[in-house]
Design a protein around this motif. Structure first.
Motif: not given
Lengths: 128, 257
Positions: B182-210
């Motif tokens: 629940p901490e991260f949104p899902t996407r919906t039909r009709g939307v493009v997605e891709k790797c975001n370099f974990c910007d949500e983790r970078l904002a918390r001074n964390q390394q990307p998940a991978c």
């Protein structure tokens, strides 16, 4: 006009029938029931005064969304020094953990259907 | 003043030329932003980039720790139909990943073996140039971000990306996510997605998940604008390649081979 008496009488009867609910409510002093919202327990204040939140929480959420996603400005400090994240899921829903009894009640009452929940995940408290 | 037929056509022609000239002026005045080359950034700027140690990754070919970590962190659906697949980070054979850096006598260690791929967060991203709504754009720190609120699903970016890094949600992804975070949104039909370099983790001074999930230290994330950063030192000390360099997209994901 032919049959003027019948037509006018018919129109009058029609008008009275159509406006019956108005007269009925006026006579019984009935009022529309405002939606009963379940407020989070143990929390006394939101990030803005209640009136402000009630009137313009959607604007605040839009501002937060743009700030967090587009400008990477994710945190804000309240006057009392508390730091919050500009996030629907991580801030709002932490207190308002029951979507059905908080968000939905008002939104259904006003017949608005925001599409936040198409992607953002509602907290478990809202699921029966 | 009288204008004869000949004079009228001369004037009309000149007028048409003038109009055309005036129209083309704004185009000349505002050229498309020139591709900015990666600079050393002595001013303390931030330019996020990734270094993938291909050999370290190949030591454990079956390992999927980074992929699983990313799938969990970003609510990525596992769709059974490969045509509808949504991918942020995955593995493809070396020859497909580096079609410009291969030949028929390639060494056995690389030939047909999987290489880890994800969005290159290009310095000159073609996806950004074609997006009609600015739903995807390049941040100051180089991350090619997506604003899913703004995506209209036109898929221009999918067509523009030469690395196949972008996925389109052909179906509602919700029911294909094993456990929704629940901490991260899902996407919906009709939307493009891709790797975001974990910007949500970078904002918390964390390394990307991978990067955090990799048990072999094959992934290094860091600031390319800082000459003393780990990524820069790695790139200085070992030979590295990028995907399809001739396209001029300037990927900021480097592969040590």
């Amino acid at each position: 006009m032919y049959d003027a008496g019948k037509i006018i009488t018919g129109l009058l009867v029609f008008l009275v029938l159509v406006t019956t609910p108005v007269w009925f409510n006026a006579a019984t002093h009935a009022q529309a029931r405002a939606p009963q919202l379940k407020l989070p327990e143990g929390v006394t204040a939101c990030v803005e005064p209640t009136a402000e939140m009630r009137a313009s929480h959607m604007d605040l959420l839009n501002e937060w969304r743009n700030a967090a996603v587009r400008s990477d400005e994710r945190f804000f400090t309240m006057p009392d020094g508390k730091v919050y994240e500009k996030s629907l899921s991580l801030t709002c829903l932490k207190c308002h953990d029951n979507k059905e009894e908080f968000c939905d009640r008002c939104h259904n009452y006003l017949a608005v259907s925001p599409y936040c929940w198409d992607c953002h995940v509602e907290p478990k408290g809202g699921r029966s | 003043m009288t204008v004869d037929r000949r004079g009228f056509f001369k004037l009309a022609g000149l007028g048409a030329l003038g109009l055309a000239g005036a129209r083309s002026l704004p185009v000349l005045g505002n050229p498309a932003p020139a591709p900015s080359l990666p600079g050393p950034g002595p001013d303390g700027g931030v330019r996020w980039g990734m270094v993938v140690d291909l050999r370290a990754c190949l030591n454990d070919e079956g390992c999927r720790d980074c992929i699983v970590a990313c799938d969990h962190a970003h609510n990525i659906p596992q769709l059974p139909d490969r045509k509808h697949e949504v991918k942020w980070i995955w593995k493809d054979p070396y020859e497909e990943v580096f079609p410009m850096q291969t030949h028929e006598y390639l060494e056995d260690a690389l030939h047909g073996h999987p290489a880890l791929v994800f969005c290159n967060h290009c310095d000159n991203p073609p996806c950004v140039r074609v997006c009609p709504t600015q739903a995807t754009w390049k941040r100051e720190d180089g991350i090619v971000m997506m604003d899913w609120h703004r995506c209209i699903g036109c898929r221009y970016c999918v067509a523009a990306c030469p690395y196949g890094s972008r996925s389109f949600n052909w179906v509602d992804p919700r029911s294909y996510i094993e456990t929704i975070d629940p901490e991260f949104p899902t996407r919906t039909r009709g939307v493009v997605e891709k790797c975001n370099f974990c910007d949500e983790r970078l904002a918390r001074n964390q390394q990307p998940a991978c990067v955090s999930a990799c048990p072999h230290g094959a992934l290094t994330f860091g600031n390319l604008a800082d000459p003393t950063s780990t990524v820069r030192l790695l790139l200085k000390s070992r030979y590295s390649i990028r995907r399809k360099p001739a396209l001029g997209t300037h990927p900021e994901v480097f592969y040590l081979v």
